[in-house]
Design a protein around this motif. Structure first.
Motif, short mmCIF file in Angstrom:
data_model
loop_
_atom_site.label_atom_id
_atom_site.label_comp_id
_atom_site.label_asym_id
_atom_site.label_seq_id
_atom_site.Cartn_x
_atom_site.Cartn_y
_atom_site.Cartn_z
N HIS A 77 34.98 8.24 60.73
CA HIS A 77 35.97 8.90 60.97
C HIS A 77 36.10 10.34 60.62
CE1 HIS A 77 38.58 5.70 62.05
NE2 HIS A 77 38.17 4.78 61.23
N ARG A 359 46.00 7.51 57.56
CA ARG A 359 46.45 6.56 58.44
C ARG A 359 47.65 7.16 59.42
NH1 ARG A 359 49.35 1.77 55.35
NH2 ARG A 359 50.93 3.50 55.05
N ASP A 360 48.72 7.89 58.99
CA ASP A 360 49.92 8.12 59.42
C ASP A 360 49.51 9.63 59.60
OD1 ASP A 360 50.90 5.72 59.68
OD2 ASP A 360 51.60 6.01 57.44
N GLU A 372 41.55 10.80 67.15
CA GLU A 372 42.13 9.71 67.40
C GLU A 372 43.05 8.98 66.28
OE1 GLU A 372 41.28 8.09 70.69
OE2 GLU A 372 40.32 10.06 71.05
N LYS A 373 44.08 8.47 66.60
CA LYS A 373 44.52 7.68 65.52
C LYS A 373 43.74 6.84 64.67
CE LYS A 373 48.56 4.93 64.49
NZ LYS A 373 49.04 5.71 63.43
N ASN A 374 43.86 7.00 63.45
CA ASN A 374 42.80 6.28 62.28
C ASN A 374 43.59 5.00 62.21
OD1 ASN A 374 41.31 4.97 60.34
ND2 ASN A 374 40.70 7.17 59.56
N ALA A 375 42.88 3.95 62.76
CA ALA A 375 43.32 2.57 62.59
C ALA A 375 42.71 1.52 61.40
CB ALA A 375 43.11 1.55 63.85
N ASP A 376 41.77 2.24 60.79
CA ASP A 376 41.15 1.79 59.87
C ASP A 376 41.61 1.90 58.48
OD1 ASP A 376 39.16 0.24 61.44
OD2 ASP A 376 37.98 2.18 61.77
N THR A 378 43.56 2.90 55.45
CA THR A 378 45.04 2.38 54.40
C THR A 378 45.90 3.48 53.79
OG1 THR A 378 44.00 1.91 52.55
CG2 THR A 378 43.94 0.23 54.10
#
Length: 649
Positions: A77, A359-360, A372-376, A378
């Motif tokens: 990331h 995350r958001d 890119e949106k970070n889906a990993d 928390t």
RNA sequence: GCGGGUGUAGCUCAGUGGUAGAGCAUCACGUUGCCAACGUGAUGGUCGUGGGUUCGAGUCCCAUCACCCGCUCCA
């Protein structure tokens, strides 16, 4: 005069116990170094000086020491896994190596570009909706070949066009003009390992799940801990976090002693500030904070003894900026042998990193940062600003310095050779005769070279192809093409001037002969060199004029006479007295002159000599490194005086 | 990876196909009243590694390894 070659520093470091080559008993391991007893002291002092300056002496800083081994996700990331690599390509014809992204593409509209475009049309490449498509030969599971259209990639079209054209052997080599390339290989600079029991096959899901990286920069662990530090120490933006620690990069071309190594140590700060849109009137903008840190860091180097003539600030061009930076200014030191080299970079990393790990993040910000949106993740690394009544992801200014490079910088800067006594006239006079002979010879060679040049100018009016042939002929015929008449003239002028100032200028002549490789190709000059060096050796002292805070040994203690029990006892007592407060060295293994020289060479600021007078009045000789001046000091006052003069009190 | 260079004592280096050396450093003893003193003695080497040629290789040939410099990069 500071060091004139890295070789001098490397030799001194090995001889005196600063730095040894790593894994030496097995022939060495490229670019890894072990720090010896004096090296570890000095590294410690550099780090302490930095820490004191950026943490203790400010009210807006905290410290941190993060783990070296880091989850693969961090580097995915942060962008390092994808982009922290160099795309390398070789020209098969002339064997030159290039970074593929550094080969320039001919500008649209030029004849070469038109020609290339024409050839692209007839090749496996074509441009489709502004994207490059490459017809690639693929093998299926049964080993059957087929052509498949592969989208070469999004992003910078020029880059992909260039890479595609290199792969298709369409782009000419900038050096020889051929178009015959090896594959482009992406060389990732991160060292990887695995945590726990591991599936052996690379690239499998199991392997990827256990894969970890040794951090290539310490910065990311600071980002990972932003919220921890902020919350536990109740910090409000602006504030910063400092970290010192090892980082690892599998550099393709390490070298220049410890300047570029594969394992090194960094001193990094992430200084968190308000994003530009929240900055109120009277508050510092990101650009002002950037400027302030550049100056603050610049002054740190000067304060530890670096001469301003050899330290400069250099703003990076847009093209050389790292993927995370809005602006970077490098602090560069003028090293011997290879010139200006970066010792610290002060970057404006914006909110790139904290956003990348969050995350958001609002869609608009992701787009702005090309993330890119970070889906990993928390977490969201944001901060609630009670004044601005807003929640935001802070920007960061990052001053990042190399500990290892700092050590090399300070050593080069501190290195001095001094003529401490003048050689006898009986030795100098024959030398003058030899210098005259060398000058005469050099002038003769200059004349010959001039003549050769005049000859080679004649065929230059012929066609270009012929000229090439003639030049090649000349190269083989002229056995000493390095003789540049202008360089020789300059060399002779300098040598003559120095000769007139002998014997005081002995060292300067030695240096001149050392640094003039062209002139050294002349036989009499070559013969002159060892004679000058031999004479200089007896009269010279090598001294490291290190800032006292950086010197590995602070005080050396000598008995004037080692088989005089009374003197030896006192010297031992003083050693024990001072040892808890500073690094001391007791030495009685040579005559007093030699003992002083040894300490000069490792930069020890003070030497204490216990003599016969000590037994009568309890005073000792205190000798100062740079001036070599001596004064008598009462034993009882030693500790206090030394602490003061070493800036430790 | 490619090109160039270098490998002999801890360091700097000599070494002509015929007993492996010098200076410095180190250690011991003696000597030594302030800026690289001296004497005596000692330690230290499968000459990068492996093969070949030769009666005999540090030396000639082949291979290989390591390091250094460049082909740069950014701490």
């Amino acid at each position: 005069m500071p060091a004139r070659s890295i070789e001098q520093i490397r030799n001194l470091c090995k001889r005196r116990g600063f730095i040894f080559p790593g894994s030496a008993a097995y022939g060495g391991l490229g670019s890894f170094w072990d720090y010896g007893p004096l090296g570890v002291e000095m590294l410690g002092h550099i780090k302490r000086a930095w820490w004191r300056n950026v943490v203790y002496e400010r009210d807006d800083m905290e410290g941190l020491d993060g783990a070296i081994i880091t989850s693969r996700k961090v580097w995915q990331h942060s962008g390092h896994e994808a982009t922290f690599s160099d795309p390398l390509v070789d020209c098969k014809k002339c064997r030159s190596r290039f970074r593929s992204d550094h080969i320039s593409l001919p500008a649209p509209g030029t004849a070469l570009r038109a020609e290339l475009d024409r050839r692209i049309e007839g090749s496996d490449l074509h441009i489709q909706a502004n994207q490059l498509v490459h017809k690639t030969t693929v093998l299926d599971a049964h080993g059957v070949e087929s052509k498949e259209e592969v989208l070469v990639g999004p992003g910078d079209t020029d880059n992909w066009i260039r890479d595609g054209m290199i792969s298709a052997n369409l782009l000419p080599c900038p050096k020889c003009g051929a178009a015959d390339w090896t594959e482009i290989r992406r060389f990732n600079l991160m060292f990887q390992s695995h945590v726990g029991p591991v599936a052996t096959e690379a690239g499998t899901a199991e392997e990827l799940a256990s894969r970890v990286y040794l951090r290539p920069e310490t910065a990311q662990t600071i980002f990972m801990n932003f919220k921890h530090v902020q919350a536990t120490l109740r910090r409000r933006v602006p504030f910063g976090v400092a970290q010192i620690g090892k980082a690892f990069r599998n550099e393709i071309t390490p070298g220049n002693f410890i300047f570029r190594t594969r394992e090194f140590e960094q001193m990094e700060i992430e200084f968190f500030i308000k994003p530009p849109q929240y900055v109120q009137a009277g508050e510092k903008t990101d650009e002002q904070w950037h400027e302030e840190w550049i100056n603050q860091r610049y002054n740190w180097w000067l304060g530890l003894g670096v001469d301003p003539s050899r330290l400069r600030k250099r703003a990076q061009d847009k093209a050389e900026l790292a993927h995370y930076a809005k602006a970077t200014t490098d602090l560069e030191y003028l090293f011997p042998d290879f010139g200006w080299g970066e010792v610290e970079g002060v970057a404006n990393r914006t909110d790139f990193d904290l956003s990348a790990h969050s995350r958001d993040v609002p869609q608009a910000d992701l787009a702005r940062l090309k993330l890119e949106k970070n889906a990993d993740s928390t977490e969201t690394f944001d901060y609630f600003d009670s004044e601005a009544k807003a929640r935001y992801i802070p920007w960061v200014i990052e001053p990042s310095a190399g500990v290892t490079r700092a050590m090399l910088t300070f050593l080069c800067e501190a290195y001095h050779e001094e003529l401490v006594k003048e050689p006898q006239a009986a030795e100098v006079d024959p030398l003058k005769v030899e210098i005259d002979a060398a000058i005469k010879n050099a002038q003769k060679k200059a004349k010959e070279a001039e003549k050769l040049r005049a000859e080679s100018r004649v065929p230059s009016t012929e066609s270009a192809a012929d000229k090439g042939a003639v030049d090649a002929q000349h190269a083989t015929r002229d056995t000493a093409p390095k003789h540049d008449p202008a360089a020789i003239a300059e060399f002779v002028a300098r040598l003559e001037e120095m000769k007139s100032r002998l014997p005081a200028s002995l060292l300067e002549i030695d240096n001149l002969l050392e640094e003039h490789p062209g002139a050294l190709n002349l036989e009499p000059v070559k013969k002159l060199k060892p004679k000058v060096s031999k004479l200089a050796e007896d009269c010279v002292r090598v001294v490291l004029r290190l800032h006292p805070a950086l010197a590995p040994v602070k005080v050396a203690i000598f008995p004037l006479k080692k088989n005089e029990a009374g003197i030896v006892d006192v010297a031992h007592r003083i050693t024990r007295q001072l040892a808890p407060f500073m690094r001391v060295q007791y030495d009685d293994s040579a005559g007093i002159g030699r003992l002083y020289r040894r300490q000069d060479e490792i930069g020890t600021p003070f030497c204490i000599t216990v003599d016969f007078q000590t037994l009568e009045d309890n005073t000792v000789t205190l000798r100062e490194r740079d001036s070599m001046q001596q004064s008598r000091v009462a034993i009882g006052e030693l500790k206090h005086l030394l602490m003061q003069r070493l800036h430790m009190a």
